[in-house]
Design a protein around this motif. Structure first.
Motif, PDB file in Angstrom:
ATOM      1  N   THR A 130       0.860  -1.187   0.000  1.00 36.84           N
ATOM      2  CA  THR A 130       0.000   0.000   0.000  1.00 36.84           C
ATOM      3  C   THR A 130       0.893   1.233   0.000  1.00 36.84           C
ATOM      4  O   THR A 130       2.061   1.158   0.377  1.00 36.84           O
ATOM      5  CB  THR A 130      -0.913   0.075   1.243  1.00 36.84           C
ATOM      6  OG1 THR A 130      -0.134   0.517   2.357  1.00 36.84           O
ATOM      7  CG2 THR A 130      -1.551  -1.271   1.567  1.00 36.84           C
ATOM      8  N   PHE A 131       0.310   2.365  -0.398  1.00 35.15           N
ATOM      9  CA  PHE A 131       1.074   3.614  -0.360  1.00 35.15           C
ATOM     10  C   PHE A 131       1.015   4.245   1.031  1.00 35.15           C
ATOM     11  O   PHE A 131       1.489   5.356   1.227  1.00 35.15           O
ATOM     12  CB  PHE A 131       0.531   4.603  -1.402  1.00 35.15           C
ATOM     13  CG  PHE A 131       0.617   4.102  -2.818  1.00 35.15           C
ATOM     14  CD1 PHE A 131       1.744   3.438  -3.275  1.00 35.15           C
ATOM     15  CD2 PHE A 131      -0.439   4.289  -3.703  1.00 35.15           C
ATOM     16  CE1 PHE A 131       1.825   2.974  -4.581  1.00 35.15           C
ATOM     17  CE2 PHE A 131      -0.373   3.834  -5.014  1.00 35.15           C
ATOM     18  CZ  PHE A 131       0.759   3.172  -5.459  1.00 35.15           C
ATOM     19  N   GLU A 132       0.393   3.547   1.972  1.00 29.39           N
ATOM     20  CA  GLU A 132       0.320   4.059   3.347  1.00 29.39           C
ATOM     21  C   GLU A 132       1.499   3.561   4.182  1.00 29.39           C
ATOM     22  O   GLU A 132       1.799   4.109   5.234  1.00 29.39           O
ATOM     23  CB  GLU A 132      -0.987   3.598   4.001  1.00 29.39           C
ATOM     24  CG  GLU A 132      -2.230   4.160   3.323  1.00 29.39           C
ATOM     25  CD  GLU A 132      -3.408   3.193   3.399  1.00 29.39           C
ATOM     26  OE1 GLU A 132      -4.073   3.196   4.435  1.00 29.39           O
ATOM     27  OE2 GLU A 132      -3.638   2.439   2.436  1.00 29.39           O
ATOM     28  N   THR A 133       2.135   2.473   3.733  1.00 31.58           N
ATOM     29  CA  THR A 133       3.181   1.830   4.522  1.00 31.58           C
ATOM     30  C   THR A 133       4.519   2.516   4.262  1.00 31.58           C
ATOM     31  O   THR A 133       4.908   2.683   3.105  1.00 31.58           O
ATOM     32  CB  THR A 133       3.283   0.347   4.126  1.00 31.58           C
ATOM     33  OG1 THR A 133       1.961  -0.174   3.989  1.00 31.58           O
ATOM     34  CG2 THR A 133       4.059  -0.438   5.167  1.00 31.58           C
ATOM     35  N   PRO A 134       5.238   2.917   5.318  1.00 37.56           N
ATOM     36  CA  PRO A 134       6.536   3.571   5.099  1.00 37.56           C
ATOM     37  C   PRO A 134       7.502   2.695   4.293  1.00 37.56           C
ATOM     38  O   PRO A 134       7.556   1.479   4.481  1.00 37.56           O
ATOM     39  CB  PRO A 134       7.052   3.787   6.523  1.00 37.56           C
ATOM     40  CG  PRO A 134       5.837   3.834   7.368  1.00 37.56           C
ATOM     41  CD  PRO A 134       4.863   2.881   6.735  1.00 37.56           C
ATOM     42  N   GLU A 135       8.248   3.330   3.404  1.00 29.94           N
ATOM     43  CA  GLU A 135       9.262   2.625   2.628  1.00 29.94           C
ATOM     44  C   GLU A 135      10.564   2.596   3.431  1.00 29.94           C
ATOM     45  O   GLU A 135      10.900   3.567   4.107  1.00 29.94           O
ATOM     46  CB  GLU A 135       9.504   3.346   1.302  1.00 29.94           C
ATOM     47  CG  GLU A 135       8.291   3.346   0.398  1.00 29.94           C
ATOM     48  CD  GLU A 135       8.511   4.164  -0.880  1.00 29.94           C
ATOM     49  OE1 GLU A 135       9.631   4.649  -1.097  1.00 29.94           O
ATOM     50  OE2 GLU A 135       7.543   4.318  -1.640  1.00 29.94           O
ATOM     51  N   GLN A 136      11.291   1.485   3.333  1.00 35.36           N
ATOM     52  CA  GLN A 136      12.617   1.397   3.951  1.00 35.36           C
ATOM     53  C   GLN A 136      13.657   1.553   2.844  1.00 35.36           C
ATOM     54  O   GLN A 136      13.660   0.808   1.888  1.00 35.36           O
ATOM     55  CB  GLN A 136      12.765   0.068   4.687  1.00 35.36           C
ATOM     56  CG  GLN A 136      11.802  -0.046   5.863  1.00 35.36           C
ATOM     57  CD  GLN A 136      11.905  -1.375   6.574  1.00 35.36           C
ATOM     58  OE1 GLN A 136      12.980  -1.947   6.688  1.00 35.36           O
ATOM     59  NE2 GLN A 136      10.767  -1.883   7.037  1.00 35.36           N
ATOM     60  N   THR A 137      14.527   2.537   3.014  1.00 38.25           N
ATOM     61  CA  THR A 137      15.287   3.050   1.873  1.00 38.25           C
ATOM     62  C   THR A 137      16.784   2.733   1.906  1.00 38.25           C
ATOM     63  O   THR A 137      17.557   3.344   1.186  1.00 38.25           O
ATOM     64  CB  THR A 137      15.086   4.579   1.789  1.00 38.25           C
ATOM     65  OG1 THR A 137      15.394   5.159   3.076  1.00 38.25           O
ATOM     66  CG2 THR A 137      13.655   4.935   1.459  1.00 38.25           C
ATOM     67  N   ASP A 138      17.193   1.760   2.743  1.00 35.72           N
ATOM     68  CA  ASP A 138      18.634   1.546   2.941  1.00 35.72           C
ATOM     69  C   ASP A 138      19.371   1.123   1.672  1.00 35.72           C
ATOM     70  O   ASP A 138      20.576   1.322   1.577  1.00 35.72           O
ATOM     71  CB  ASP A 138      18.871   0.512   4.056  1.00 35.72           C
ATOM     72  CG  ASP A 138      18.219  -0.825   3.760  1.00 35.72           C
ATOM     73  OD1 ASP A 138      17.007  -0.834   3.467  1.00 35.72           O
ATOM     74  OD2 ASP A 138      18.915  -1.859   3.798  1.00 35.72           O
ATOM     75  N   LEU A 139      18.669   0.533   0.691  1.00 40.26           N
ATOM     76  CA  LEU A 139      19.366   0.069  -0.524  1.00 40.26           C
ATOM     77  C   LEU A 139      19.287   1.082  -1.675  1.00 40.26           C
ATOM     78  O   LEU A 139      19.530   0.744  -2.825  1.00 40.26           O
ATOM     79  CB  LEU A 139      18.812  -1.288  -0.972  1.00 40.26           C
ATOM     80  CG  LEU A 139      19.083  -2.458  -0.007  1.00 40.26           C
ATOM     81  CD1 LEU A 139      18.508  -3.763  -0.555  1.00 40.26           C
ATOM     82  CD2 LEU A 139      20.581  -2.629   0.261  1.00 40.26           C
ATOM     83  N   LEU A 140      19.012   2.332  -1.353  1.00 41.74           N
ATOM     84  CA  LEU A 140      18.943   3.338  -2.423  1.00 41.74           C
ATOM     85  C   LEU A 140      20.283   3.542  -3.127  1.00 41.74           C
ATOM     86  O   LEU A 140      20.325   4.068  -4.233  1.00 41.74           O
ATOM     87  CB  LEU A 140      18.429   4.676  -1.877  1.00 41.74           C
ATOM     88  CG  LEU A 140      16.903   4.779  -1.728  1.00 41.74           C
ATOM     89  CD1 LEU A 140      16.522   6.112  -1.093  1.00 41.74           C
ATOM     90  CD2 LEU A 140      16.199   4.619  -3.070  1.00 41.74           C
ATOM     91  N   TRP A 141      21.382   3.135  -2.509  1.00 35.72           N
ATOM     92  CA  TRP A 141      22.680   3.255  -3.199  1.00 35.72           C
ATOM     93  C   TRP A 141      22.752   2.282  -4.386  1.00 35.72           C
ATOM     94  O   TRP A 141      23.623   2.426  -5.249  1.00 35.72           O
ATOM     95  CB  TRP A 141      23.846   3.045  -2.235  1.00 35.72           C
ATOM     96  CG  TRP A 141      23.761   1.776  -1.435  1.00 35.72           C
ATOM     97  CD1 TRP A 141      23.111   1.583  -0.250  1.00 35.72           C
ATOM     98  CD2 TRP A 141      24.323   0.511  -1.787  1.00 35.72           C
ATOM     99  NE1 TRP A 141      23.232   0.280   0.159  1.00 35.72           N
ATOM    100  CE2 TRP A 141      23.976  -0.406  -0.765  1.00 35.72           C
ATOM    101  CE3 TRP A 141      25.095   0.058  -2.863  1.00 35.72           C
ATOM    102  CZ2 TRP A 141      24.372  -1.750  -0.791  1.00 35.72           C
ATOM    103  CZ3 TRP A 141      25.494  -1.277  -2.882  1.00 35.72           C
ATOM    104  CH2 TRP A 141      25.129  -2.160  -1.847  1.00 35.72           C
TER     105      TRP A 141
END
Ligand SMILES: [Zn+2]
Length: 649
Positions: free
Chosen positions: A330-341
């Motif tokens: 869902t677009f309500e759930t926070p994204e975890q962004t550690d692999l953005l590199w």
């Protein structure tokens, strides 16, 4: 699937299964009305299949590609719910402000919602961009890939429209009366095939009075287009050389990634000085916004030369392959962004590489801009306390932000750090395989799994990346990545540049690409004294950042001050540069008069190193992998190779 009433007794659930199935199959119908776009207003009429009882609807919060909770809920206004023409009361959720609670009366199977969105960016008198989060409303707490939705878009009369939405497979258009009827609006209606909320959110629309759609690399399957809207008619008519370079880009991406994950691809481009900048990836399109003259010639385009290649690359890296915890149902759930590199960092690398391979910039320009980026990272003291991984984990709070002391805070450095990291990996593979293999072999494996597909999201975690790298070159990739990403590294990773046959040095005048960009910038930038005085200063003398422990920091300067005079002369870019030149070889410091808030203060900068600007120099006798990397893999369109003198002003 549409959320059922949460107060329904369990025993009744079985009885509702047929209705649930119906609800599952009937799409939401949304009409996005952009006919008032020039007045900064979008409207939506939405028919939502429902069951009687309490219903919770939501607007998107975490926007894919933004990696942040940037859903424009504060701009969504005029919300009215009706059923059978009768207005229903609603209440916003007290905790999740993106959600609306409505109780649907007995006998009602369609809830109608009207809403408006105040839109002040990416919209002008002549063009508009619709990112669907501005108008979407759908059942909350439901996987967005399971909610069918059928869109209509109304645009001002006579305006062209560009989107990856599929109009062709839905020739019958809106089935009037089945569930709702599109409103009458003074514009042109465009009908699109039913899709899912997930895919609709991923398919923006551009529209404009001056519109062109150009096919690119017509021999390539599937089809590729660039759709352009502009404030000025002449800007929308892209140059043949640029179109040839973009055709090269399509072919180069095919060679680099050896797969595709779209039915057709649309570069959506807005050219406007007032609409604002943008670069947002989507699976089958990208939303690109730049100034109106940005692509008017080869020199103007240099500053944005990687934009289209970067966003195109995201169709593979970011959309098709996405870090598992960055992809929520869902677009309500926070994204975890550690692999953005990986998501952004590898895209930053390949965007610049593909731009050079396609001729959007030259190989020397690529090297100059790489020098600029690498030097910036290598002179960023915040890296003494913060790892690259932390800049990714904290991505959602790092975007934008005040430039004051930004070098100590660090920004979204995972982009440029990732670029250096993947250059390091690419050159390492080339060196250890005698240039027989490269990162391209990895990209074929990692981005091409499953062969060619339509738009699809295949999540991954880091061990898969390491395993795929090991397929290309057996190596301790886990340690390689951990050392560079998770550890504190006071200096930037310059190994890829060195192994690529070049060295980062500092010279006494700006490199050619930096000179070109400054000369063609719409707003004149300030002098680049970051690598000398350790200051970011505007053309008017306003200090935005002071390099931690640099000469200006030692002299106790700070962001927000304005330089009034330098060595007794009223401030100008030239006056500051001549003061730096004069102090070189002298013992006398540089004297400044400053406005500090509402006071006037004095400062002396004891700096004698002269002007310093980054550049790459070739190290003779070493393999030139850097230029191998940026050489085309496919045969360039001859029209992309020459710059007519008229365009080379
Ligand atoms: Zn990106």
């Amino acid at each position: 699937m549409v959320k059922r009433s949460s107060v329904l007794p369990l025993a009744l659930l079985a009885l509702t299964s047929a209705a649930a199935l119906y609800a599952q199959q009937v799409p939401i119908r949304i009409t996005a009305d952009l006919s008032e776009a020039p007045r900064k207003l979008y409207h939506a009429e939405i028919d939502i299949p429902v069951q009687p009882g309490p219903v919770t609807l939501t607007t998107p919060k975490w926007i894919p590609g933004n990696h942040r909770p940037t859903g424009p809920v504060s701009d969504i206004t005029g919300v009215v719910f009706t059923a059978n023409g009768k207005q229903l009361p609603w209440r916003r959720d007290d905790v999740n402000l993106y959600q609306f609670h409505v109780t649907v009366p007995q006998g009602i199977t369609t809830l109608h919602a009207h809403l408006d969105c105040i839109v002040t960016a990416r919209v002008t008198q002549k063009l508009a961009v619709l990112e669907w989060e501005k108008l979407l409303l759908y059942p909350a707490n439901t996987s967005v890939k399971d909610i069918p939705i059928e869109p209509i878009v109304i645009v001002p009369k006579g305006w062209g429209i560009g989107t990856a939405l599929n109009a062709e497979s839905h020739p019958a258009g809106w089935v009037v009366g089945q569930i709702g009827t599109p409103p009458a609006a003074p514009g042109d209606s465009h009908y699109y095939a039913a899709t899912t909320v997930e895919q609709l959110e991923d398919a923006p629309v551009i529209t404009g009075a001056y519109f062109h759609e150009f096919p690119l690399a017509p021999e390539v399957t599937p089809k590729h287009y660039i759709d352009v809207v502009a404030d000025q008619p002449e800007d929308a008519n892209l140059r043949p050389q640029l179109l040839a370079e973009l055709g090269n880009l399509v072919r180069e991406a095919g060679a680099a990634y050896d797969s595709h994950h779209y039915h057709a691809y649309h570069f959506l481009l807005t050219l406007s000085d007032v609409a604002g900048g943008e670069g947002l990836e989507h699976g089958q399109s990208s939303d690109n916004g730049v100034g109106e003259k940005t692509f008017s010639d080869q020199k103007h385009q240099l500053a944005e030369s990687d934009l289209l290649a970067h966003e195109f690359t995201h169709s593979w890296n970011g959309k098709y392959r996405r870090p598992a915890r960055l992809y929520q149902s869902t677009f309500e759930t926070p994204e975890q962004t550690d692999l953005l590199w990986i998501y952004e960092g590898m895209t930053q690398y390949m965007g610049n590489v593909l731009a050079a391979r396609s001729g959007l910039k030259s190989q020397p320009e690529y090297r100059d801009l790489l020098a600029t980026s690498a030097a910036n990272l290598d002179n960023k003291p915040g890296r003494e306390w913060r790892s690259t991984e932390d800049t990714a984990i904290a991505a959602s709070v790092l975007r934008g932000g005040d430039p004051a002391w930004a070098n100590w805070r660090r920004g979204q450095d995972y982009y440029q750090e990732g670029e250096l990291l993947w250059l390091d990996a690419d050159t390492l593979i080339r060196q250890r395989t005698n240039n027989k293999k490269s990162l391209t072999d990895f990209l074929h494996i990692f981005l091409g799994k499953g062969g060619n597909t339509g738009p699809l999201i295949v999540p991954y975690e880091l061990p898969e990346v390491i395993a795929d790298l090991n397929q290309v070159l057996p190596y301790d990739w886990a340690i390689f990545l951990h050392d560079r990403i998770d550890n504190i590294n006071p200096r930037a990773d310059l190994d890829g540049i060195t192994r690529g046959g070049y060295k980062l040095i500092y010279i006494d005048k700006p490199n050619q690409a930096e000179t070109t960009i400054v000369k063609n910038a719409k707003n004149q930038p300030g002098p680049n004294v970051w690598y000398s005085l350790g200051l970011r200063v505007s053309h008017e003398g306003v200090i935005s950042d002071v390099r931690w422990e640099g000469p200006a920091d030692t002299a106790k300067l700070h962001p927000g001050q304005k330089i009034i005079a330098v060595d007794g002369v009223i401030f100008s870019s030239d006056a500051l540069k001549s003061a730096i030149d004069k102090a070189k070889g002298s013992k006398e410091p540089i004297h400044l008069i400053l406005q500090s808030d509402t006071f006037v203060t004095l400062a002396d900068i004891d700096y004698h190193g002269g002007e310093r600007y980054p550049a790459l120099v070739r190290v003779d006798g070493t393999p030139d992998y850097l230029d191998d990397i940026t050489a085309p893999l496919t045969k360039p369109d001859p029209a992309s190779l020459s710059v007519p003198a008229s365009e080379s002003k």
